[in-house]
Design a protein around this motif. Structure first.
Motif, PDB file in Angstrom:
ATOM      1  N   UNK A  92       7.266 -27.580  98.271  1.00  0.00           N
ATOM      2  CA  UNK A  92       7.689 -27.276  97.471  1.00  0.00           C
ATOM      3  C   UNK A  92       7.223 -25.204  98.420  1.00  0.00           C
ATOM      4  N   UNK A  93       6.523 -24.848  98.836  1.00  0.00           N
ATOM      5  CA  UNK A  93       5.967 -23.949  99.758  1.00  0.00           C
ATOM      6  C   UNK A  93       7.464 -23.285 100.613  1.00  0.00           C
ATOM      7  N   UNK A  94       7.961 -24.303 101.292  1.00  0.00           N
ATOM      8  CA  UNK A  94       8.950 -23.711 101.991  1.00  0.00           C
ATOM      9  C   UNK A  94      10.498 -22.836 101.166  1.00  0.00           C
ATOM     10  N   UNK A  95      10.067 -23.631 100.497  1.00  0.00           N
ATOM     11  CA  UNK A  95      11.151 -23.155  99.180  1.00  0.00           C
ATOM     12  C   UNK A  95      10.774 -21.985  98.839  1.00  0.00           C
ATOM     13  N   UNK A  96       9.869 -22.108  98.299  1.00  0.00           N
ATOM     14  CA  UNK A  96       8.831 -20.444  98.190  1.00  0.00           C
ATOM     15  C   UNK A  96       9.395 -19.633  98.787  1.00  0.00           C
ATOM     16  N   UNK A  97       8.784 -19.526 100.122  1.00  0.00           N
ATOM     17  CA  UNK A  97       9.136 -19.221 101.624  1.00  0.00           C
ATOM     18  C   UNK A  97      10.944 -18.872 101.206  1.00  0.00           C
ATOM     19  N   UNK A  98      11.358 -19.032 101.559  1.00  0.00           N
ATOM     20  CA  UNK A  98      13.198 -18.932 101.096  1.00  0.00           C
ATOM     21  C   UNK A  98      13.300 -18.349  99.861  1.00  0.00           C
ATOM     22  N   UNK A  99      12.660 -18.414  99.203  1.00  0.00           N
ATOM     23  CA  UNK A  99      13.196 -17.541  97.383  1.00  0.00           C
ATOM     24  C   UNK A  99      12.561 -16.243  97.740  1.00  0.00           C
ATOM     25  N   UNK A 100      11.695 -16.296  98.440  1.00  0.00           N
ATOM     26  CA  UNK A 100      10.768 -14.842  98.138  1.00  0.00           C
ATOM     27  C   UNK A 100      11.782 -14.072  99.724  1.00  0.00           C
ATOM     28  N   UNK A 101      12.281 -14.507 100.261  1.00  0.00           N
ATOM     29  CA  UNK A 101      12.935 -13.736 101.406  1.00  0.00           C
ATOM     30  C   UNK A 101      13.977 -13.096 101.368  1.00  0.00           C
ATOM     31  N   UNK A 102      14.157 -11.921 101.270  1.00  0.00           N
ATOM     32  CA  UNK A 102      15.052 -10.786 101.023  1.00  0.00           C
ATOM     33  C   UNK A 102      16.482 -11.112 101.580  1.00  0.00           C
TER      34      UNK A 102
ATOM     35  N   UNK B 186      20.955 -12.333  94.956  1.00  0.00           N
ATOM     36  CA  UNK B 186      20.411 -13.162  93.299  1.00  0.00           C
ATOM     37  C   UNK B 186      21.617 -13.938  92.842  1.00  0.00           C
ATOM     38  N   UNK B 187      22.860 -14.316  93.005  1.00  0.00           N
ATOM     39  CA  UNK B 187      23.385 -15.591  92.913  1.00  0.00           C
ATOM     40  C   UNK B 187      22.962 -16.472  93.641  1.00  0.00           C
ATOM     41  N   UNK B 188      23.015 -16.397  94.524  1.00  0.00           N
ATOM     42  CA  UNK B 188      22.071 -17.307  96.307  1.00  0.00           C
ATOM     43  C   UNK B 188      20.731 -17.580  95.630  1.00  0.00           C
ATOM     44  N   UNK B 189      20.347 -16.590  95.299  1.00  0.00           N
ATOM     45  CA  UNK B 189      18.359 -17.242  95.024  1.00  0.00           C
ATOM     46  C   UNK B 189      18.706 -18.383  93.719  1.00  0.00           C
TER      47      UNK B 189
ATOM     48  N   UNK C 240      17.759 -24.025 107.001  1.00  0.00           N
ATOM     49  CA  UNK C 240      17.283 -25.570 107.177  1.00  0.00           C
ATOM     50  C   UNK C 240      15.977 -25.978 107.337  1.00  0.00           C
ATOM     51  N   UNK C 241      14.736 -25.342 107.231  1.00  0.00           N
ATOM     52  CA  UNK C 241      13.267 -25.544 106.853  1.00  0.00           C
ATOM     53  C   UNK C 241      13.050 -26.202 105.625  1.00  0.00           C
ATOM     54  N   UNK C 242      14.051 -26.048 104.850  1.00  0.00           N
ATOM     55  CA  UNK C 242      13.906 -26.316 103.407  1.00  0.00           C
ATOM     56  C   UNK C 242      14.496 -27.969 103.664  1.00  0.00           C
ATOM     57  N   UNK C 243      15.959 -28.037 103.881  1.00  0.00           N
ATOM     58  CA  UNK C 243      16.349 -29.168 103.882  1.00  0.00           C
ATOM     59  C   UNK C 243      15.988 -29.993 104.750  1.00  0.00           C
ATOM     60  N   UNK C 244      14.818 -29.933 106.187  1.00  0.00           N
ATOM     61  CA  UNK C 244      14.986 -30.802 106.771  1.00  0.00           C
ATOM     62  C   UNK C 244      12.945 -31.022 106.119  1.00  0.00           C
TER      63      UNK C 244
END
Length: 178
Positions: A153-163, A40-43, A104-108
């Motif tokens: 925004x979509x990549x960020x959302x996916x990263x946040x939704x990924x457990x 949770x802290x990481x997200x 990496x996908x979000x950072x790129x």
């Protein structure tokens, strides 16, 4: 052995087994809770990094729009470019935080957007003296930002939704992909 001693011995063994089971389950529960809190802290850190980048780039993009409108006005770009240059450091400062938080996908994608923003600053600054091809090239970078921001925004959302898979490491179902 008489019945009283056997009952006492049985109660003692049962008590030890019960206490051991309670301690073991408490240990596992605490460990899972700690991992869950870490995830949770990481997200939360990622969410903050992503939203700061989006906010900085959006403010920058709005100022770019004002620059394009100013080209048609009497004042030209002399007032708008310094304001754009003042917003640029926030975009640049948000990028390393996104890169650290990953993935990496979000950072790129953030790095691509930051490069387009940097090119915009340079080209609009150059167009103060001579508009020529600079404005057309600057507009191309603005279009790329407008296309790339929803992708980010979509990549960020996916990263946040990924457990966070490290939360479940050590459990057979998690190792087997169930």
């Amino acid at each position: 052995m008489d019945a009283g001693l056997a009952a006492l011995l049985g109660a003692g063994v049962g008590g030890l087994l019960g206490a051991g089971g309670t301690l073991g389950s408490s240990y596992l529960t605490g460990r899972l809770q700690g991992r869950g809190q870490h995830a949770q802290w990481r997200r939360q850190g990622r969410r903050e990094a992503y939203s700061n980048f989006i906010a900085a780039l959006t403010a920058f993009r709005h100022q770019v729009d004002r620059c394009f409108f100013a080209v048609e006005s009497e004042q030209g770009l002399t007032v708008e470019i310094p304001q754009l240059e003042a917003l640029w450091p926030a975009v640049r400062a948000a990028l390393p935080v996104v890169a650290v938080e990953g993935p990496r996908s979000v950072a790129d994608q953030a790095a691509k957007l930051e490069r387009h923003a940097e090119e915009l600053v340079v080209l609009l600054d150059m167009s103060r003296e001579e508009q020529g091809p600079y404005l057309g090239n600057a507009h191309g970078h603005l279009v790329e930002i407008n296309r790339g921001l929803p992708v980010f925004a979509d990549l960020a959302r996916q990263a946040l939704d990924q457990p966070d898979s490290s939360t479940l490491q050590g459990f057979p179902a998690a190792r087997e992909g169930r």
